[in-house]
Design a protein around this motif. Structure first.
Motif, short mmCIF file in Angstrom:
data_model
loop_
_atom_site.label_atom_id
_atom_site.label_comp_id
_atom_site.label_asym_id
_atom_site.label_seq_id
_atom_site.Cartn_x
_atom_site.Cartn_y
_atom_site.Cartn_z
N PHE A 8 0.82 -1.21 0.00
CA PHE A 8 0.00 0.00 0.00
C PHE A 8 0.86 1.26 0.00
CE2 PHE A 8 -1.90 3.27 2.84
CZ PHE A 8 -2.86 3.75 1.97
N TYR A 9 1.93 1.27 0.79
CA TYR A 9 2.75 2.48 0.92
C TYR A 9 3.77 2.64 -0.21
CZ TYR A 9 0.89 3.56 5.53
OH TYR A 9 0.07 3.90 6.55
N LYS A 10 3.98 1.63 -1.03
CA LYS A 10 4.98 1.71 -2.10
C LYS A 10 4.65 2.86 -3.05
CE LYS A 10 7.06 -1.00 -5.84
NZ LYS A 10 8.46 -0.67 -5.50
N ASP A 11 5.64 3.75 -3.22
CA ASP A 11 5.56 4.91 -4.13
C ASP A 11 4.47 5.91 -3.73
OD1 ASP A 11 7.64 3.92 -5.72
OD2 ASP A 11 6.25 2.68 -6.89
N LYS A 12 4.01 5.84 -2.50
CA LYS A 12 3.01 6.80 -2.03
C LYS A 12 3.67 8.07 -1.48
CE LYS A 12 -1.05 4.61 -2.42
NZ LYS A 12 -0.66 3.26 -2.85
N THR A 13 2.91 9.16 -1.49
CA THR A 13 3.35 10.43 -0.91
C THR A 13 2.50 10.71 0.33
OG1 THR A 13 4.06 11.32 -3.04
CG2 THR A 13 3.65 12.90 -1.27
N LEU A 93 1.34 27.70 5.78
CA LEU A 93 1.86 27.17 4.51
C LEU A 93 1.95 28.26 3.46
CD1 LEU A 93 -0.19 23.85 4.27
CD2 LEU A 93 2.32 23.99 4.42
N SER A 94 3.01 28.23 2.68
CA SER A 94 3.10 29.12 1.52
C SER A 94 2.18 28.60 0.43
CB SER A 94 4.55 29.16 1.00
OG SER A 94 4.91 27.89 0.47
N ASN A 95 1.82 29.45 -0.52
CA ASN A 95 0.94 29.04 -1.60
C ASN A 95 1.55 27.91 -2.42
OD1 ASN A 95 -1.02 30.92 -0.91
ND2 ASN A 95 -0.16 32.51 -2.23
N GLN A 99 0.08 24.06 -2.76
CA GLN A 99 -0.28 23.49 -4.05
C GLN A 99 0.42 22.15 -4.28
OE1 GLN A 99 -2.72 24.97 -5.95
NE2 GLN A 99 -2.65 22.94 -6.95
N VAL A 100 1.66 22.03 -3.83
CA VAL A 100 2.38 20.76 -3.94
C VAL A 100 1.64 19.66 -3.17
CG1 VAL A 100 4.48 19.53 -3.23
CG2 VAL A 100 4.67 21.72 -4.39
N LEU A 101 1.21 19.99 -1.97
CA LEU A 101 0.47 19.02 -1.15
C LEU A 101 -0.84 18.62 -1.83
CD1 LEU A 101 0.98 20.58 2.41
CD2 LEU A 101 2.20 18.63 1.43
N ALA A 139 -7.41 18.66 2.99
CA ALA A 139 -7.58 17.28 2.50
C ALA A 139 -8.66 17.22 1.41
CB ALA A 139 -7.93 16.35 3.65
N LYS A 140 -9.71 18.02 1.53
CA LYS A 140 -10.78 18.01 0.54
C LYS A 140 -10.31 18.53 -0.83
CE LYS A 140 -14.74 18.34 3.66
NZ LYS A 140 -15.91 19.12 4.10
N GLU A 141 -9.22 19.29 -0.83
CA GLU A 141 -8.67 19.78 -2.09
C GLU A 141 -7.69 18.81 -2.73
OE1 GLU A 141 -7.48 23.99 -2.29
OE2 GLU A 141 -8.10 24.15 -0.19
N MET A 142 -7.24 17.80 -1.97
CA MET A 142 -6.23 16.86 -2.48
C MET A 142 -6.87 15.91 -3.49
SD MET A 142 -4.15 16.02 1.04
CE MET A 142 -3.12 17.27 1.83
N SER A 143 -6.43 16.00 -4.71
CA SER A 143 -7.07 15.25 -5.80
C SER A 143 -6.76 13.76 -5.76
CB SER A 143 -6.64 15.83 -7.15
OG SER A 143 -5.21 15.89 -7.24
N HIS A 144 -5.68 13.36 -5.06
CA HIS A 144 -5.29 11.94 -5.04
C HIS A 144 -5.42 11.32 -3.65
CE1 HIS A 144 -3.76 12.52 -9.08
NE2 HIS A 144 -3.00 13.52 -8.66
#
Length: 502
Positions: A8-13, A93-95, A99-101, A139-144
């Motif tokens: 599950f955690y493989k290659d996850k961010t 957080l900076s903008n 956005q990266v998150l 979290a609601k903005e996180m597309s993945h």
């Protein structure tokens, strides 16, 4: 071959808050040690003049990452600090970082909290409650996003003595949204003055603001893949990243530390009450498996409320505070400290006035004596100031070591049953398997090395044992002297009384 959790955690961010804390550091170490996680973004703030990147760069010298660095010296390169602060209105957080998150993160683990029981309400609200709402919104903005684990506490609902794996909004005097409106609209000073009325039955700002955070999760996070983890009192590790690892003096470990130094001899403690203590490595293992299960279990997404996991000792392996004290006491000669100031021993009572009375003889009189000697030697007195701090902390902790709570752990047991045999070995959180005698052996060794900063090795232990035996002789001599004086006084009184009747 990778296990289910490892796959599950493989290659996850992962995005982790509280990464510089006790639980957070062990979480990072476990992820890097057992999984091929792609990247761990850690929310960090500048502290004591040290920038967040400097703080992160210094981790390769932290003992918690020692074993990891030996196996893989490049492992910490997968950890990326994000400048921020849970006390800030926008998490600091900076903008660009935000956005990266949003674009990259698949797993969120929110462990950040202020655990100070006497934290002013406006600060505790900002860090423990508002930051939770901000994390939900992010979290609601996180597309993945695949999984979000919120770390609460088993004592977030300490106003009831039997805690089930459900929400308890009925014990709050006011809805969380209204409290956050007050945080934004009135001065910090006024809000802090209102704390007793707002908190109601909650004993401190920590438990109150964690309860408010849970209500926000119940109302605002219904469309998120979310689970809530409620650990008991998190204490030193049992096995990982090394046995007995500890880096703070919160909770019951402070009692062990003070007693081992021969400074703390009397405290408020209900020896019959259940001790809801859990090793930090078992907590981390459960957090990571919670995230895995939240992502894979379709029923969680369909449920109207997120699952809650209470995590405390199982009913078949409970430990009382009396057991906590006695197991540690039996091992005091095994791992004594070279810096001890007197023979380690600890008496306990549940009666506040009796504690204050006996503290005069066990703490204050010896403290004044030591301070007088320090003054005569031209040194700064310190013991009475230290005892004043110790006594205040004992009063603050009293509700949690006198009351006995029980906890339902149905969801926790079901989660354990879902793990494969391989994952149960790799991510062990089965509290039934904890050997408490062995645990305290490891914990006291950890207190000696990681908190007291004593050198490891048998030679130092033997030197400490000589000091222990010396103080043991002096302690017995003092007892004999005091008993003899008391006997002489009693005999003198009896002699005079007898003389009155002759």
């Amino acid at each position: 071959m990778a296990t289910d959790v490892q796959s599950f955690y493989k290659d996850k961010t992962v995005f982790l808050t509280g990464g510089s804390g006790f639980l957070g550091k062990v979480t990072i170490a476990k992820l890097l040690c057992t999984t091929e996680v792609k990247r761990i973004y850690v929310l960090l703030r500048a502290k004591r003049g040290q920038e967040m990147r400097e703080r992160c760069a210094a981790w390769d010298k932290d003992p918690v990452f020692g074993n990891l660095m030996k196996i893989n010296p490049e492992a910490l390169k997968r950890v990326v600090p994000c400048g921020g602060d849970c006390q800030e209105p926008d998490l600091g957080l900076s903008n660009s970082d935000r956005q990266v998150l949003i674009d990259e993160v698949q797993i969120v683990i929110h462990t950040a909290a202020t655990v100070r029981f006497v934290e002013p309400l406006h600060i505790a609200l900002a860090v423990n409650t508002r930051a939770t709402l901000l994390m939900i919104q992010l979290a609601k903005e996180m597309s993945h996003l695949e999984s979000f684990v919120h770390v609460s506490t088993a004592y977030s609902n300490c106003v009831v003595e039997h805690v089930s794996e459900r929400f308890y909004p009925e014990h709050l005097t006011c809805p969380a949204e209204k409290i956050l409106e007050l945080l934004e609209s009135i001065s910090p000073e006024l809000l802090d003055e209102m704390a007793p009325a707002l908190m109601g039955k909650y004993p401190n700002t920590y438990t109150y603001t964690k309860a408010l955070a849970e209500q926000l999760l119940q109302k605002e996070a219904k469309d998120l893949p979310l689970s809530i983890f409620r650990p008991g009192v998190i204490i030193a590790s049992y096995k990982e990243p090394m046995p007995g690892w500890i880096d703070n003096l919160y909770g019951p470990i402070a009692v062990l530390y003070g007693a081992a130094f021969g400074i703390l001899h009397i405290t408020l403690l209900n020896l019959k009450a259940q001790a809801g203590i859990v090793p930090v490595d078992y907590c981390v293992n459960m957090v990571l498996t919670c995230a895995w299960n939240t992502a894979r279990d379709a029923s969680i997404k369909l449920s109207p409320e997120p699952p809650i996991y209470n995590f405390t000792p199982n009913n078949d392996n409970l430990i009382t505070w009396g057991g906590f004290r006695d197991k540690a006491a039996r091992l005091r000669y095994t791992y004594p400290l070279t810096k001890m100031m007197w023979l380690p021993f600890l008496h306990c009572t549940t009666i506040p006035w009796l504690f204050r009375f006996t503290a005069i003889f066990y703490h204050l009189l010896p403290g004044y004596g030591i301070d007088l000697a320090l003054r005569l030697w031209g040194k700064k007195p310190r013991m009475i100031k230290l005892y004043d701090k110790i006594h205040k902390n004992i009063d603050i902790l009293a509700p949690f070591v006198i009351t006995s709570w029980s906890f339902d752990t149905v969801n926790t047991r079901k989660l354990w049953a879902k793990l494969s045999v391989e994952d149960q070995k790799l991510y062990d959180f089965n509290m039934s398997s904890v050997d408490w005698d062995d645990y305290f052996l490891q914990a006291l060794a950890g207190v000696r090395i990681y908190l007291a900063k004593e050198e490891p090795g048998q030679e130092v232990v033997e030197r400490a044992r000589k000091i222990y035996r010396r103080f043991q002789f002096l302690h017995r001599l003092l007892q004999f002297t005091l008993y003899s004086v008391a006997a002489l006084i009693l005999w003198s009184i009896l002699k005079r009384l007898m003389g009155l009747f002759v």
